[in-house]
Design a protein around this motif. Structure first.
Motif, PDB file in Angstrom:
ATOM      1  N   TRP A  53       0.825  -1.193   0.000  1.00 17.18           N
ATOM      2  CA  TRP A  53       0.000   0.000   0.000  1.00 17.18           C
ATOM      3  C   TRP A  53       0.871   1.260   0.000  1.00 17.18           C
ATOM      4  O   TRP A  53       0.687   2.162  -0.814  1.00 17.18           O
ATOM      5  CB  TRP A  53      -0.922  -0.005   1.219  1.00 17.18           C
ATOM      6  N   LEU A  54       1.822   1.298   0.895  1.00 17.41           N
ATOM      7  CA  LEU A  54       2.614   2.515   1.062  1.00 17.41           C
ATOM      8  C   LEU A  54       3.521   2.784  -0.137  1.00 17.41           C
ATOM      9  O   LEU A  54       3.712   3.931  -0.537  1.00 17.41           O
ATOM     10  CB  LEU A  54       3.465   2.429   2.336  1.00 17.41           C
ATOM     11  N   ASN A  55       4.069   1.743  -0.693  1.00 16.99           N
ATOM     12  CA  ASN A  55       5.042   1.938  -1.760  1.00 16.99           C
ATOM     13  C   ASN A  55       4.436   1.927  -3.152  1.00 16.99           C
ATOM     14  O   ASN A  55       5.097   2.309  -4.110  1.00 16.99           O
ATOM     15  CB  ASN A  55       6.133   0.863  -1.706  1.00 16.99           C
ATOM     16  N   TYR A  56       3.204   1.473  -3.263  1.00 21.75           N
ATOM     17  CA  TYR A  56       2.703   1.274  -4.616  1.00 21.75           C
ATOM     18  C   TYR A  56       1.270   1.739  -4.840  1.00 21.75           C
ATOM     19  O   TYR A  56       0.974   2.401  -5.818  1.00 21.75           O
ATOM     20  CB  TYR A  56       2.823  -0.211  -4.966  1.00 21.75           C
ATOM     21  N   LEU A  57       0.386   1.384  -3.945  1.00 25.55           N
ATOM     22  CA  LEU A  57      -1.039   1.599  -4.230  1.00 25.55           C
ATOM     23  C   LEU A  57      -1.589   2.904  -3.691  1.00 25.55           C
ATOM     24  O   LEU A  57      -2.642   3.354  -4.139  1.00 25.55           O
ATOM     25  CB  LEU A  57      -1.853   0.421  -3.659  1.00 25.55           C
ATOM     26  N   ARG A  58      -0.934   3.480  -2.742  1.00 29.70           N
ATOM     27  CA  ARG A  58      -1.400   4.728  -2.152  1.00 29.70           C
ATOM     28  C   ARG A  58      -1.697   5.743  -3.264  1.00 29.70           C
ATOM     29  O   ARG A  58      -0.912   5.890  -4.198  1.00 29.70           O
ATOM     30  CB  ARG A  58      -0.305   5.283  -1.244  1.00 29.70           C
ATOM     31  N   PRO A  59      -2.828   6.458  -3.157  1.00 28.02           N
ATOM     32  CA  PRO A  59      -3.209   7.365  -4.240  1.00 28.02           C
ATOM     33  C   PRO A  59      -2.192   8.474  -4.496  1.00 28.02           C
ATOM     34  O   PRO A  59      -2.042   8.910  -5.626  1.00 28.02           O
ATOM     35  CB  PRO A  59      -4.537   7.963  -3.755  1.00 28.02           C
ATOM     36  N   ASP A  60      -1.530   8.910  -3.483  1.00 26.93           N
ATOM     37  CA  ASP A  60      -0.647  10.066  -3.667  1.00 26.93           C
ATOM     38  C   ASP A  60       0.801   9.671  -3.920  1.00 26.93           C
ATOM     39  O   ASP A  60       1.680  10.525  -3.905  1.00 26.93           O
ATOM     40  CB  ASP A  60      -0.725  10.985  -2.440  1.00 26.93           C
ATOM     41  N   VAL A  61       1.028   8.398  -4.128  1.00 27.70           N
ATOM     42  CA  VAL A  61       2.407   8.010  -4.378  1.00 27.70           C
ATOM     43  C   VAL A  61       2.801   8.414  -5.794  1.00 27.70           C
ATOM     44  O   VAL A  61       2.028   8.269  -6.736  1.00 27.70           O
ATOM     45  CB  VAL A  61       2.613   6.490  -4.164  1.00 27.70           C
ATOM     46  N   ARG A  62       3.953   9.008  -5.883  1.00 28.92           N
ATOM     47  CA  ARG A  62       4.469   9.434  -7.189  1.00 28.92           C
ATOM     48  C   ARG A  62       5.402   8.358  -7.709  1.00 28.92           C
ATOM     49  O   ARG A  62       6.299   7.914  -7.015  1.00 28.92           O
ATOM     50  CB  ARG A  62       5.242  10.743  -7.064  1.00 28.92           C
ATOM     51  N   ARG A  63       5.176   7.992  -8.928  1.00 27.69           N
ATOM     52  CA  ARG A  63       6.019   6.959  -9.505  1.00 27.69           C
ATOM     53  C   ARG A  63       6.511   7.421 -10.860  1.00 27.69           C
ATOM     54  O   ARG A  63       5.990   8.344 -11.429  1.00 27.69           O
ATOM     55  CB  ARG A  63       5.228   5.657  -9.646  1.00 27.69           C
ATOM     56  N   GLY A  64       7.537   6.755 -11.335  1.00 24.46           N
ATOM     57  CA  GLY A  64       8.024   7.103 -12.658  1.00 24.46           C
ATOM     58  C   GLY A  64       9.208   8.035 -12.597  1.00 24.46           C
ATOM     59  O   GLY A  64       9.979   8.019 -11.646  1.00 24.46           O
ATOM     60  N   ASN A  65       9.309   8.849 -13.602  1.00 20.37           N
ATOM     61  CA  ASN A  65      10.513   9.650 -13.787  1.00 20.37           C
ATOM     62  C   ASN A  65      10.862  10.474 -12.558  1.00 20.37           C
ATOM     63  O   ASN A  65      10.052  11.234 -12.057  1.00 20.37           O
ATOM     64  CB  ASN A  65      10.307  10.609 -14.959  1.00 20.37           C
ATOM     65  N   ILE A  66      12.061  10.329 -12.152  1.00 19.59           N
ATOM     66  CA  ILE A  66      12.571  11.192 -11.098  1.00 19.59           C
ATOM     67  C   ILE A  66      13.124  12.435 -11.770  1.00 19.59           C
ATOM     68  O   ILE A  66      14.006  12.352 -12.627  1.00 19.59           O
ATOM     69  CB  ILE A  66      13.652  10.462 -10.281  1.00 19.59           C
ATOM     70  N   THR A  67      12.588  13.548 -11.431  1.00 22.98           N
ATOM     71  CA  THR A  67      12.958  14.787 -12.108  1.00 22.98           C
ATOM     72  C   THR A  67      14.372  15.210 -11.737  1.00 22.98           C
ATOM     73  O   THR A  67      14.950  14.730 -10.758  1.00 22.98           O
ATOM     74  CB  THR A  67      12.011  15.923 -11.723  1.00 22.98           C
ATOM     75  N   LEU A  68      14.898  16.109 -12.541  1.00 20.29           N
ATOM     76  CA  LEU A  68      16.223  16.641 -12.251  1.00 20.29           C
ATOM     77  C   LEU A  68      16.260  17.280 -10.871  1.00 20.29           C
ATOM     78  O   LEU A  68      17.233  17.126 -10.127  1.00 20.29           O
ATOM     79  CB  LEU A  68      16.595  17.680 -13.307  1.00 20.29           C
ATOM     80  N   GLU A  69      15.203  17.986 -10.566  1.00 19.53           N
ATOM     81  CA  GLU A  69      15.161  18.656  -9.271  1.00 19.53           C
ATOM     82  C   GLU A  69      15.173  17.645  -8.135  1.00 19.53           C
ATOM     83  O   GLU A  69      15.834  17.838  -7.105  1.00 19.53           O
ATOM     84  CB  GLU A  69      13.913  19.542  -9.169  1.00 19.53           C
ATOM     85  N   GLU A  70      14.433  16.566  -8.352  1.00 19.20           N
ATOM     86  CA  GLU A  70      14.418  15.525  -7.322  1.00 19.20           C
ATOM     87  C   GLU A  70      15.784  14.864  -7.206  1.00 19.20           C
ATOM     88  O   GLU A  70      16.253  14.570  -6.104  1.00 19.20           O
ATOM     89  CB  GLU A  70      13.339  14.488  -7.649  1.00 19.20           C
ATOM     90  N   GLN A  71      16.415  14.635  -8.352  1.00 21.74           N
ATOM     91  CA  GLN A  71      17.758  14.049  -8.312  1.00 21.74           C
ATOM     92  C   GLN A  71      18.707  14.945  -7.530  1.00 21.74           C
ATOM     93  O   GLN A  71      19.503  14.476  -6.707  1.00 21.74           O
ATOM     94  CB  GLN A  71      18.279  13.858  -9.731  1.00 21.74           C
ATOM     95  N   LEU A  72      18.600  16.217  -7.804  1.00 18.89           N
ATOM     96  CA  LEU A  72      19.462  17.181  -7.118  1.00 18.89           C
ATOM     97  C   LEU A  72      19.235  17.140  -5.615  1.00 18.89           C
ATOM     98  O   LEU A  72      20.183  17.125  -4.818  1.00 18.89           O
ATOM     99  CB  LEU A  72      19.172  18.583  -7.675  1.00 18.89           C
ATOM    100  N   LEU A  73      17.991  17.104  -5.257  1.00 16.56           N
ATOM    101  CA  LEU A  73      17.651  17.086  -3.835  1.00 16.56           C
ATOM    102  C   LEU A  73      18.129  15.793  -3.177  1.00 16.56           C
ATOM    103  O   LEU A  73      18.617  15.798  -2.038  1.00 16.56           O
ATOM    104  CB  LEU A  73      16.141  17.257  -3.662  1.00 16.56           C
ATOM    105  N   ILE A  74      17.989  14.707  -3.899  1.00 20.87           N
ATOM    106  CA  ILE A  74      18.445  13.428  -3.348  1.00 20.87           C
ATOM    107  C   ILE A  74      19.950  13.469  -3.099  1.00 20.87           C
ATOM    108  O   ILE A  74      20.440  13.046  -2.044  1.00 20.87           O
ATOM    109  CB  ILE A  74      18.080  12.270  -4.294  1.00 20.87           C
ATOM    110  N   LEU A  75      20.676  13.993  -4.073  1.00 21.32           N
ATOM    111  CA  LEU A  75      22.130  14.066  -3.909  1.00 21.32           C
ATOM    112  C   LEU A  75      22.490  14.924  -2.707  1.00 21.32           C
ATOM    113  O   LEU A  75      23.346  14.563  -1.891  1.00 21.32           O
ATOM    114  CB  LEU A  75      22.776  14.645  -5.171  1.00 21.32           C
ATOM    115  N   GLU A  76      21.830  16.046  -2.609  1.00 25.41           N
ATOM    116  CA  GLU A  76      22.127  16.960  -1.515  1.00 25.41           C
ATOM    117  C   GLU A  76      21.782  16.332  -0.159  1.00 25.41           C
ATOM    118  O   GLU A  76      22.573  16.353   0.773  1.00 25.41           O
ATOM    119  CB  GLU A  76      21.339  18.265  -1.707  1.00 25.41           C
TER     120      GLU A  76
END
Length: 296
Positions: free
Chosen positions: A66-89
């Motif tokens: 549920w938490l990782n896949y089915l939850r309505p607000d879960v975002r899946r797919g392309n990780i944006t550049l901004e998200e990549q940047l934030l992850i690195l930071e």
DNA sequence: AACGATGACAACCGCACTAAA
DNA sequence: ATTTAGTGCGGTTGTCATCGT
């Protein structure tokens, strides 16, 4: 070889029930049962939920699904550049605190971020023949990849005229995106490009017709919206660390090559960038908030 | 066409922690 | 104070798709 549920405590199931607990990939029917049950009864108390929903799964497995896949607000797919940047930071700050990092990437799960790190970032470390925790790798990340990401964010925004951070990522609101069902476990015919759920009550849950897509369907839809990196990974239109290697890599830890020389991250953003919104038309981040956060 | 290698990511496991009984 | 159930987290494994030979 089937194993009984291990870890995460005990379960209110008889030995007979434990004997027939399912493991492995979830089927469409199981997903629907879980979604349907939570839609009517809410989440929590996962062990009893699993039993009540008629699922031959551990509560732990249901919760994870549920938490990782089915939850309505879960975002899946392309990780944006901004998200990549934030992850690195954030990873440079907190290390493998995936759940903590995920808290700052709305809709992203710790599992997805962890997978991203392992499959992309660690791979690049391997290519550089250095450890992810080494100074060399961290320097490359900070002085090479992150500035490069910002350049690409800037370039993408300039070329499209779009708000920075616009992504083709989707959430489960309205759809179950790219549901990776394993058809050999399913009695349902998933041969068509998409199908509607049979349960009318599910429409209410998702606020409309729910589309289930086969595993090869990309919710992003148009091929123009998504691209692949050199490894065949679907990424956002201008994404990934891959072409950072177009830049010379300094293997001597000589900071002369560093374009920013300890330039704080927020300064990257201040270099003529006007990021009003972070993702998806500003549904998630305000850039000012991000900068404030990074300054902490 | 067949097969092995590889990558992506979904799912599982073990442990820790907390709250309730 | 102890036990038990529930949950969260990080590491690891399993499965499937894709690619190269």
């Amino acid at each position: 070889m089937e194993h009984h549920a291990k870890g995460g405590g005990n379960y209110s199931r008889s030995e007979e029930e434990l004997m027939e607990l399912r493991r492995g990939p979830w089927t469409l029917e199981e997903d629907l049962a879980l979604i349907n049950y939570i839609a009517h009864h809410g989440e929590g108390r996962w062990n009893s939920l699993a039993t009540s929903a008629g699922l031959k799964r551990t509560g732990k497995s249901c919760r994870l699904r549920w938490l990782n896949y089915l939850r309505p607000d879960v975002r899946r797919g392309n990780i944006t550049l901004e998200e990549q940047l934030l992850i690195l930071e954030l990873h440079s700050r907190w290390g493998n605190r995936w759940s903590k990092i995920a808290q700052h990437l709305p809709g992203r799960t710790d599992n997805e971020i962890k997978n991203y790190w392992r499959t992309r970032v660690q791979k690049h470390a391997k290519q550089l023949k250095c450890d992810v925790n080494s100074k060399q790798f961290k320097d490359n990340m900070r002085y090479l990849w992150m500035p490069r990401l910002i350049e690409r964010i800037q370039a993408g925004a300039a070329s499209t005229g779009q708000t920075v951070g616009t992504s083709s990522t989707t959430t489960n609101s309205g759809t179950i995106p790219a549901a990776n069902y394993h058809l050999k476990n399913s009695n349902l015919n998933m041969g068509s490009s998409q199908m509607m759920l049979p349960q009318p009550n599910m429409a209410g849950y998702f606020g409309g017709g729910v589309k289930i897509y086969p595993s090869n369907y990309t919710p992003e839809g148009s091929s123009a919206a998504a691209s692949s990196d050199s490894f065949g990974t679907q990424v956002s239109p201008v994404s990934d660390l891959t072409d950072c290697y177009n830049y010379p890599v300094n293997h001597n830890n000589n900071q002369d090559y560093c374009p920013t020389n300890e330039l704080p991250l927020q300064e990257y953003f201040n270099q003529g960038l006007e990021f009003n919104n972070w993702m998806d038309g500003g549904d998630f981040f305000n850039m000012d908030d991000v900068l404030k956060f990074l300054q902490q």
